[in-house]
Design a protein around this motif. Structure first.
Motif, PDB file in Angstrom:
ATOM      1  N   ALA A  15       0.992  -1.333  -0.081  1.00  9.73           N
ATOM      2  CA  ALA A  15       0.137   0.139  -0.039  1.00  9.73           C
ATOM      3  C   ALA A  15       0.782   1.338   0.129  1.00  9.73           C
ATOM      4  CB  ALA A  15      -0.945   0.066   1.144  1.00  9.73           C
ATOM      5  N   GLY A  21      -3.942   5.408   0.844  1.00  5.39           N
ATOM      6  CA  GLY A  21      -4.251   4.612   1.686  1.00  5.39           C
ATOM      7  C   GLY A  21      -5.782   4.496   2.068  1.00  5.39           C
ATOM      8  N   HIS A 189      -3.474   3.410   7.454  1.00  5.50           N
ATOM      9  CA  HIS A 189      -2.975   3.575   5.940  1.00  5.50           C
ATOM     10  C   HIS A 189      -3.284   2.345   5.406  1.00  5.50           C
ATOM     11  CE1 HIS A 189      -0.921   4.694   2.492  1.00  5.50           C
ATOM     12  NE2 HIS A 189      -0.417   3.633   2.444  1.00  5.50           N
ATOM     13  N   TRP A 190      -2.857   1.245   5.843  1.00  2.23           N
ATOM     14  CA  TRP A 190      -2.992   0.144   5.061  1.00  2.23           C
ATOM     15  C   TRP A 190      -4.306  -0.862   5.291  1.00  2.23           C
ATOM     16  CZ3 TRP A 190      -3.014  -4.211   8.039  1.00  2.23           C
ATOM     17  CH2 TRP A 190      -2.408  -4.128   9.320  1.00  2.23           C
TER      18      TRP A 190
END
Length: 255
Positions: A15, A21, A189-190
């Motif tokens: 990612a 993200g 984020h991921w």
């Protein structure tokens, strides 16, 4: 040397930061009922960071609120922070290391915390020093009040350095009887809401008072080396959307 397999490093690697993200709006729509983390029982706190800025991004408001009530808060930063960009020369790394330390000291002052302790381990290579770091953290925790709390990066955060520091902190708290709290940074984020790779059942939300949250936002701005591009071909390490997402999701820990 580390003997543990990486937790979610492959998820993070898949990612790219530039891809944006998981949008903060997706996290807002989810809104899980995480129980609150009460700070009242905390007898003292050691905040451990992988890099200069993690301590503020992941736990800055809670640390500031604790310090404002007279609780002893000690910050430990594991790496020298000199490899934010992979193509830096030796002198450039040295200058960045000094800049990042100065930024962390400035942020600590804004948060009302004592100056951080810098362990000086190599940025990007903390897994190779995990056993040594666990020993160092064990000594730090053993010298402080019984039952001290230790906030450290989550062992599944995805960044190899974060995960190594989280494992070292888990080892040290297990040896000393300290209370471990794990704060995520790159998980936001991921990961996705209800992600099976995240231990949501252990999550608690830190509801800091407005003054502490405001001090955190001012402290984040101290990290200029990470928030702004450096040269023509070097983008900011922390794009504005990353910082905004962290600000909006707030501080969450795994217990």
């Amino acid at each position: 040397m580390s003997h543990a397999a990486p937790g979610n490093c492959a998820r993070f690697a898949a990612a790219p930061i530039a891809g944006g993200g998981t949008p903060v709006e997706e996290w807002h729509r989810w809104q899980p009922p995480f129980p609150p983390l009460g700070l009242g029982p905390c007898p003292g706190m050691v905040v451990v960071a992988a890099h200069p800025d993690d301590e503020t991004l992941g736990f800055g408001a809670a640390a500031s609120e604790l310090a404002a009530t007279g609780i002893d808060v000690h910050t430990v930063i594991a790496s020298d922070g000199g490899m934010a960009w992979p193509d830096l020369s030796g002198p450039e790394q040295d200058r960045l290391t000094e800049a990042r330390r100065a930024e962390s000291r400035c942020a600590a002052e804004i948060l009302g915390l004592p100056r951080p302790a810098f362990l000086g381990l190599p940025d990007g290579g903390l897994a190779a020093h995990e056993s040594r770091l666990a020993d160092m953290l064990t000594d730090i925790l053993a010298d402080r009040v019984a039952g001290i709390w230790c906030a450290a990066p989550w062992r599944g955060d995805g960044h190899p350095d974060h995960e190594a520091v989280g494992r070292a902190a888990a080892t040290a708290t297990g040896r000393t009887g300290a209370v471990l709290l794990e704060y995520p940074i790159w998980m936001w984020h991921w990961a996705r809401p209800d992600d099976v790779d995240v231990p949501w059942e252990r999550a608690a939300r830190v509801a800091s008072e407005p003054g502490a949250a405001s001090r955190k936002q001012r402290a984040i701005r101290a990290f200029r080396s990470q928030l702004h591009p450096d040269g023509v071909n070097r983008e900011a390490i922390l794009p504005s959307f990353v910082v905004s997402r962290l600000r909006q999701v707030g501080e969450v820990v795994f217990r």
